[in-house]
Write a protein that holds these residues in place. Structure first.
Motif, short mmCIF file in Angstrom:
data_model
loop_
_atom_site.label_atom_id
_atom_site.label_comp_id
_atom_site.label_asym_id
_atom_site.label_seq_id
_atom_site.Cartn_x
_atom_site.Cartn_y
_atom_site.Cartn_z
N GLY A 19 0.82 -1.21 0.00
CA GLY A 19 0.00 0.00 0.00
C GLY A 19 0.85 1.26 0.00
O GLY A 19 2.01 1.25 -0.42
N ALA A 20 0.27 2.33 0.52
CA ALA A 20 0.94 3.64 0.44
C ALA A 20 1.39 4.17 1.79
O ALA A 20 1.96 5.26 1.85
N SER A 21 1.16 3.43 2.87
CA SER A 21 1.51 3.97 4.18
C SER A 21 3.02 3.99 4.38
O SER A 21 3.76 3.15 3.85
N ALA A 22 3.48 4.95 5.17
CA ALA A 22 4.91 5.06 5.45
C ALA A 22 5.44 3.80 6.13
O ALA A 22 6.56 3.35 5.85
N GLU A 23 4.63 3.21 7.02
CA GLU A 23 5.08 2.04 7.76
C GLU A 23 5.38 0.88 6.81
O GLU A 23 6.42 0.22 6.92
N GLU A 24 4.46 0.63 5.86
CA GLU A 24 4.67 -0.46 4.90
C GLU A 24 5.91 -0.21 4.05
O GLU A 24 6.73 -1.12 3.82
N LEU A 25 6.04 1.02 3.56
CA LEU A 25 7.15 1.33 2.67
C LEU A 25 8.49 1.21 3.38
O LEU A 25 9.46 0.68 2.83
N LEU A 26 8.56 1.67 4.63
CA LEU A 26 9.82 1.59 5.37
C LEU A 26 10.17 0.15 5.72
O LEU A 26 11.34 -0.24 5.67
#
Length: 276
Positions: free
Chosen positions: A68-75
């Protein structure tokens, strides 16, 4: 360092391999499917795992975990590069910047030229310039030359929910390039808008590009629309145009061009007495 985790929402519980290129935008995924090397992409948008919203080939998308697009997922994914839309959370982009992760954001291209520019930007970002130019060539070869006269055949691209692409959109330019006049302005619509069925029935265009199949609530609404549209008879041509073709540019332009070209040729043949 963060441990390698299987992120929530990833298909088949697959883990996202760190240090790769991930995309959380379905339109970018469609371009990556054409130009990226096998294994170069480490995650794709969650939309690309849904057959109702995927613009990239589903068989290609399902080879990769979804994100998805959340910062948590991306990090947690620990990528070296994030490819995202310009409507992504500014907070997520800021978090990526603080973590030293490069991000490339592109928006919704309103013209063919800008769409081609975005393909070149993505190709350069992943080191696949030649593959990007090959896709650009496919798109340019699929398009007719700009019409020298004003198109006279009225048409609308009318999607589930009555959603219409109006003036100043990529779809508007594609209609014009193929000899159609976008009738959306005649209904008082701007660049994007909702066109009620009743309004369309009172003043129908020569061609309506619309989905001819749907699921769930959309299927019931579509069935009701189709029953009423049959009353238009031969006055208006209904041409199948799946919803997914309205979402993106890139390789989608090739598919749209094929539909528009075939429809225009059919109308010319019919007008000259050559049949459908």
């Amino acid at each position: 360092m963060l441990p390698l985790l299987a992120l929530a929402g990833c298909a088949n519980n697959a883990a996202i391999v760190p240090g790769g290129i991930l995309s959380n935008n379905p339109c970018i995924d469609a371009v990556l499917a054409e130009i990226a090397l096998p294994g170069q992409v480490t995650a794709v948008s969650t939309y690309s795992h849904d057959p109702n919203s995927a613009s990239a080939p589903l068989a290609w998308s399902m080879h990769y975990p979804a994100i998805g697009a959340s910062a948590e997922e991306l990090l947690l994914a620990r990528p070296k590069l994030v490819l995202t839309g310009n409507l992504a959370s500014s907070g997520a982009n800021a978090a990526l910047a603080r973590a030293g992760i490069k991000a490339v954001a592109i928006g919704v291209a309103p013209t063919i030229a800008e769409d081609i520019g975005q393909i070149r930007t993505l190709a350069k970002a992943i080191g696949r310039v030649e593959a990007g130019e090959a896709l650009v060539a496919r798109i340019e070869n699929a398009l007719p030359k700009p019409a020298e006269t004003e198109p006279t055949v009225s048409a609308v691209i009318w999607q589930n929910g009555g959603f219409v692409a109006g003036k100043g959109t990529l779809q508007d330019e594609l209609l014009q390039r193929h000899g159609f006049r976008n009738a959306s302005a005649e209904y008082g619509l701007a660049s994007w808008g909702i066109l009620p069925l009743e309004t369309l029935m009172r003043n129908p265009p020569a061609v309506i590009f619309m989905p001819t199949s749907a699921q769930g609530e959309d299927a019931r609404a579509l069935s009701a629309r189709q029953r009423l549209l049959r009353h238009l008879g031969d006055k208006t041509h209904i041409v199948d145009f799946p919803d997914q073709l309205l979402f993106c540019g890139g390789p989608t332009i090739v598919k749209v061009s094929a539909i528009l070209s075939k429809t225009r040729a059919s109308l010319i043949a019919h007008a000259s007495g050559g049949g459908q």
